[in-house]
Design an enzyme around this catalytic site. Structure first.
Site, PDB file in Angstrom:
ATOM      1  N   GLY A  73       0.825  -1.213   0.000  1.00 12.54           N
ATOM      2  CA  GLY A  73       0.000   0.000   0.000  1.00 12.54           C
ATOM      3  C   GLY A  73       0.852   1.253   0.000  1.00 12.54           C
ATOM      4  O   GLY A  73       0.542   2.245   0.667  1.00 12.54           O
ATOM      5  N   ALA A  74       1.931   1.202  -0.801  1.00 14.03           N
ATOM      6  CA  ALA A  74       2.921   2.294  -0.761  1.00 14.03           C
ATOM      7  C   ALA A  74       2.599   3.434  -1.728  1.00 14.03           C
ATOM      8  O   ALA A  74       3.318   4.428  -1.753  1.00 14.03           O
ATOM      9  CB  ALA A  74       4.317   1.728  -1.063  1.00 14.03           C
ATOM     10  N   SER A  75       1.512   3.303  -2.500  1.00 12.77           N
ATOM     11  CA  SER A  75       1.299   4.301  -3.559  1.00 12.77           C
ATOM     12  C   SER A  75       0.874   5.659  -3.018  1.00 12.77           C
ATOM     13  O   SER A  75       1.035   6.674  -3.685  1.00 12.77           O
ATOM     14  CB  SER A  75       0.256   3.789  -4.559  1.00 12.77           C
ATOM     15  OG  SER A  75      -0.996   3.629  -3.929  1.00 12.77           O
ATOM     16  N   ARG A  76       0.294   5.673  -1.834  1.00 10.31           N
ATOM     17  CA  ARG A  76      -0.191   6.966  -1.300  1.00 10.31           C
ATOM     18  C   ARG A  76      -0.330   6.868   0.221  1.00 10.31           C
ATOM     19  O   ARG A  76      -0.104   5.800   0.820  1.00 10.31           O
ATOM     20  CB  ARG A  76      -1.532   7.327  -1.937  1.00 10.31           C
ATOM     21  CG  ARG A  76      -2.615   6.333  -1.573  1.00 10.31           C
ATOM     22  CD  ARG A  76      -3.915   6.646  -2.275  1.00 10.31           C
ATOM     23  NE  ARG A  76      -4.994   6.006  -1.545  1.00 10.31           N
ATOM     24  CZ  ARG A  76      -6.172   5.714  -2.049  1.00 10.31           C
ATOM     25  NH1 ARG A  76      -6.443   6.009  -3.295  1.00 10.31           N
ATOM     26  NH2 ARG A  76      -7.101   5.144  -1.305  1.00 10.31           N
ATOM     27  N   ASP A 127      -2.076  -7.271  -6.137  1.00  8.38           N
ATOM     28  CA  ASP A 127      -3.328  -7.103  -5.404  1.00  8.38           C
ATOM     29  C   ASP A 127      -3.228  -7.941  -4.125  1.00  8.38           C
ATOM     30  O   ASP A 127      -3.272  -9.175  -4.185  1.00  8.38           O
ATOM     31  CB  ASP A 127      -4.501  -7.586  -6.276  1.00  8.38           C
ATOM     32  CG  ASP A 127      -5.838  -7.479  -5.553  1.00  8.38           C
ATOM     33  OD1 ASP A 127      -5.862  -7.131  -4.351  1.00  8.38           O
ATOM     34  OD2 ASP A 127      -6.868  -7.763  -6.189  1.00  8.38           O
ATOM     35  N   ASN A 184       0.895  -2.734   5.312  1.00 10.17           N
ATOM     36  CA  ASN A 184       0.178  -1.470   5.500  1.00 10.17           C
ATOM     37  C   ASN A 184      -1.094  -1.365   4.654  1.00 10.17           C
ATOM     38  O   ASN A 184      -2.016  -0.652   5.035  1.00 10.17           O
ATOM     39  CB  ASN A 184       1.130  -0.311   5.152  1.00 10.17           C
ATOM     40  CG  ASN A 184       0.387   0.993   4.917  1.00 10.17           C
ATOM     41  OD1 ASN A 184      -0.024   1.665   5.859  1.00 10.17           O
ATOM     42  ND2 ASN A 184       0.168   1.341   3.649  1.00 10.17           N
ATOM     43  N   TYR A 201     -13.798  -3.987   9.768  1.00  9.64           N
ATOM     44  CA  TYR A 201     -12.467  -3.358   9.850  1.00  9.64           C
ATOM     45  C   TYR A 201     -11.860  -3.572  11.243  1.00  9.64           C
ATOM     46  O   TYR A 201     -10.689  -3.938  11.377  1.00  9.64           O
ATOM     47  CB  TYR A 201     -12.660  -1.883   9.544  1.00  9.64           C
ATOM     48  CG  TYR A 201     -11.419  -1.027   9.487  1.00  9.64           C
ATOM     49  CD1 TYR A 201     -10.564  -1.080   8.389  1.00  9.64           C
ATOM     50  CD2 TYR A 201     -11.114  -0.132  10.516  1.00  9.64           C
ATOM     51  CE1 TYR A 201      -9.443  -0.266   8.321  1.00  9.64           C
ATOM     52  CE2 TYR A 201     -10.006   0.688  10.456  1.00  9.64           C
ATOM     53  CZ  TYR A 201      -9.172   0.619   9.347  1.00  9.64           C
ATOM     54  OH  TYR A 201      -8.070   1.433   9.285  1.00  9.64           O
ATOM     55  N   ALA A 228     -10.747  -7.130  11.593  1.00  6.69           N
ATOM     56  CA  ALA A 228      -9.510  -7.386  10.836  1.00  6.69           C
ATOM     57  C   ALA A 228      -8.307  -6.804  11.582  1.00  6.69           C
ATOM     58  O   ALA A 228      -7.256  -7.450  11.697  1.00  6.69           O
ATOM     59  CB  ALA A 228      -9.610  -6.767   9.446  1.00  6.69           C
ATOM     60  N   LYS A 229      -8.461  -5.589  12.099  1.00  3.30           N
ATOM     61  CA  LYS A 229      -7.333  -4.933  12.772  1.00  3.30           C
ATOM     62  C   LYS A 229      -7.027  -5.604  14.114  1.00  3.30           C
ATOM     63  O   LYS A 229      -5.863  -5.743  14.490  1.00  3.30           O
ATOM     64  CB  LYS A 229      -7.629  -3.440  12.953  1.00  3.30           C
ATOM     65  CG  LYS A 229      -7.788  -2.662  11.632  1.00  3.30           C
ATOM     66  CD  LYS A 229      -6.579  -2.789  10.726  1.00  3.30           C
ATOM     67  CE  LYS A 229      -6.592  -1.773   9.590  1.00  3.30           C
ATOM     68  NZ  LYS A 229      -5.444  -1.935   8.668  1.00  3.30           N
TER      69      LYS A 229
HETATM   70  P1  NAI Z   1      -5.149   4.986   1.699  1.00  4.46           P
HETATM   71  O1  NAI Z   1      -6.509   4.564   1.212  1.00  4.46           O
HETATM   72  O2  NAI Z   1      -4.743   6.398   1.499  1.00  4.46           O
HETATM   73  O3  NAI Z   1      -4.037   4.032   1.064  1.00  4.46           O
HETATM   74  C1  NAI Z   1      -4.188   2.649   1.079  1.00  4.46           C
HETATM   75  C2  NAI Z   1      -3.085   2.011   0.287  1.00  4.46           C
HETATM   76  O4  NAI Z   1      -3.351   0.601   0.232  1.00  4.46           O
HETATM   77  C3  NAI Z   1      -3.018   2.497  -1.161  1.00  4.46           C
HETATM   78  O5  NAI Z   1      -1.667   2.517  -1.561  1.00  4.46           O
HETATM   79  C4  NAI Z   1      -3.777   1.423  -1.913  1.00  4.46           C
HETATM   80  O6  NAI Z   1      -3.363   1.314  -3.256  1.00  4.46           O
HETATM   81  C5  NAI Z   1      -3.363   0.178  -1.113  1.00  4.46           C
HETATM   82  N1  NAI Z   1      -4.286  -0.923  -1.316  1.00  4.46           N
HETATM   83  C6  NAI Z   1      -5.599  -0.974  -0.983  1.00  4.46           C
HETATM   84  N2  NAI Z   1      -6.118  -2.149  -1.369  1.00  4.46           N
HETATM   85  C7  NAI Z   1      -5.111  -2.846  -1.952  1.00  4.46           C
HETATM   86  C8  NAI Z   1      -5.016  -4.119  -2.568  1.00  4.46           C
HETATM   87  N3  NAI Z   1      -6.081  -4.926  -2.669  1.00  4.46           N
HETATM   88  N4  NAI Z   1      -3.840  -4.514  -3.076  1.00  4.46           N
HETATM   89  C9  NAI Z   1      -2.742  -3.697  -2.986  1.00  4.46           C
HETATM   90  N5  NAI Z   1      -2.768  -2.488  -2.420  1.00  4.46           N
HETATM   91  C10 NAI Z   1      -3.954  -2.064  -1.920  1.00  4.46           C
HETATM   92  O7  NAI Z   1      -5.118   4.587   3.231  1.00  4.46           O
HETATM   93  P2  NAI Z   1      -4.188   5.099   4.432  1.00  4.46           P
HETATM   94  O8  NAI Z   1      -4.987   6.047   5.221  1.00  4.46           O
HETATM   95  O9  NAI Z   1      -2.862   5.483   3.944  1.00  4.46           O
HETATM   96  O10 NAI Z   1      -4.107   3.755   5.283  1.00  4.46           O
HETATM   97  C11 NAI Z   1      -2.967   2.918   5.319  1.00  4.46           C
HETATM   98  C12 NAI Z   1      -3.153   1.896   6.430  1.00  4.46           C
HETATM   99  O11 NAI Z   1      -3.337   2.578   7.665  1.00  4.46           O
HETATM  100  C13 NAI Z   1      -4.389   1.025   6.236  1.00  4.46           C
HETATM  101  O12 NAI Z   1      -4.109  -0.282   6.664  1.00  4.46           O
HETATM  102  C14 NAI Z   1      -5.407   1.674   7.152  1.00  4.46           C
HETATM  103  O13 NAI Z   1      -6.376   0.746   7.580  1.00  4.46           O
HETATM  104  C15 NAI Z   1      -4.522   2.140   8.278  1.00  4.46           C
HETATM  105  N6  NAI Z   1      -5.106   3.205   9.083  1.00  4.46           N
HETATM  106  C16 NAI Z   1      -5.380   4.440   8.557  1.00  4.46           C
HETATM  107  C17 NAI Z   1      -5.919   5.423   9.355  1.00  4.46           C
HETATM  108  C18 NAI Z   1      -6.226   6.786   8.861  1.00  4.46           C
HETATM  109  O14 NAI Z   1      -6.766   7.599   9.649  1.00  4.46           O
HETATM  110  N7  NAI Z   1      -5.903   7.144   7.624  1.00  4.46           N
HETATM  111  C19 NAI Z   1      -6.246   5.157  10.774  1.00  4.46           C
HETATM  112  C20 NAI Z   1      -5.915   3.843  11.219  1.00  4.46           C
HETATM  113  C21 NAI Z   1      -5.367   2.908  10.390  1.00  4.46           C
END
Ligand code: NAI
Length: 253
Positions: free
Chosen positions: A18-21, A68, A95, A160, A163-164
């Site tokens: 999940g490193a793209s953003r 994926d 991540n 969610y 899972a967490k």
């Molecule tokens: P985001 O939606 O901005 O980024 C998610 C990343 O995961 C993206 O790079 C996306 O391409 C990748 N991804 C999603 N599904 C995928 C798949 N099937 N295969 C490959 N890559 C996939 O989310 P964010 O906010 O950066 O979250 C990152 C982690 O932190 C997640 O696990 C999220 O649950 C966790 N998190 C985020 C919080 C927040 O407030 N933003 C709070 C608590 C946990």
């Protein structure tokens, strides 16, 4: 898979899903800055290639891989290929994650299954494969990115939060199984972090969460990346099985 270098010469290889953003991007940039060879993983290659170029232009090392993580078989193969091509997997940061929020009475099987698959099963599949090269090297740092929802629960997030919370149980078990092999496994549980995932939440939700925190601001990807940098460092070898809530003091758990 595009591979730009092999790393047999002491540079630690760090896989970040999940490193793209968002948070994953911040983690990848931080680990690259700390001298890791970062393997950037997400569903599609173009945004990863941009990040790879950015890291390389700053003198860092990166490899971009499309995968994926909702497909556990593909995750295992991806980790195996990295181990073969780069010769090592030292750090694994699970991540990648998604939300499909709904109140439990309305939650569909599909919403439940997808969230469990992408957030939890993916981590199990990656760890199972990465553990072999880590055991051979007698060194490994595994970090699973959970959420405070998995620690204290959150209305509308049965899938969610389950899972967490699952990541927390998984991590404690991995810590116990692999600790004697020089491998640590910890959880970082972010609170409210400003990313695309939280961008569409109403302003009142954000204000409410910040109101619950001791530190009166929302979190950033860099706040999470700093914690990941420490728990994945060589010097953090005595820290394992822990869940560190990086949430501005919201839960203090
Ligand atoms: P985001 O939606 O901005 O980024 C998610 C990343 O995961 C993206 O790079 C996306 O391409 C990748 N991804 C999603 N599904 C995928 C798949 N099937 N295969 C490959 N890559 C996939 O989310 P964010 O906010 O950066 O979250 C990152 C982690 O932190 C997640 O696990 C999220 O649950 C966790 N998190 C985020 C919080 C927040 O407030 N933003 C709070 C608590 C946990």
């Amino acid at each position: 898979m595009s591979t730009n270098t092999t790393d047999q010469a002491g540079v630690r290889v760090a896989i970040v899903t999940g490193a793209s953003r968002g948070i994953g991007r911040s983690i990848a940039m931080r680990l690259a800055r700390d001298g890791r060879h970062v393997v950037l993983v997400a569903r599609s290659l173009p945004p990863l290639n941009d990040l790879k170029s950015q890291i390389e232009s700053g003198g860092g090392k990166a490899t971009a891989v499309a995968c994926d993580v909702g497909d556990a078989g593909a995750v295992g193969k991806m980790v195996e290929q990295i181990a073969e091509q780069l010769g090592r997997v030292d750090i694994l940061v699970n991540n990648a994650g998604i939300t499909r929020d709904n109140l439990v009475l309305r939650m569909s099987d599909a919403e439940w299954d997808e969230v469990i698959r992408v957030n939890l099963t993916s981590a199990f599949a990656a760890i199972r494969t990465a553990a072999r090269p880590m055991m051979r090297a007698k060194f490994g740092r595994i970090v699973n990115i959970a959420s405070t929802s998995g620690v204290v629960g959150n209305s509308g997030q049965a899938n969610y939060a389950a899972a967490k919370a699952g990541l927390i149980g998984l991590s404690k078990t991995i810590a116990r199984e692999l600790g004697s092999k020089g491998i640590t496994c910890n959880v970082i549980a972010p609170g409210f972090i400003e990313t695309d995932m939280t961008a569409n939440l109403p302003g009142q939700v954000k204000d409410h969460v910040v109101g619950l925190q001791a530190v009166k601001r929302t979190g950033t990807g860099d706040d999470i990346a700093a914690a990941v940098a420490y728990v994945t460092s060589d010097e953090a070898g005595f820290l394992t099985g822990q869940t560190i809530c990086v949430d501005g003091g919201m839960t203090m758990c």
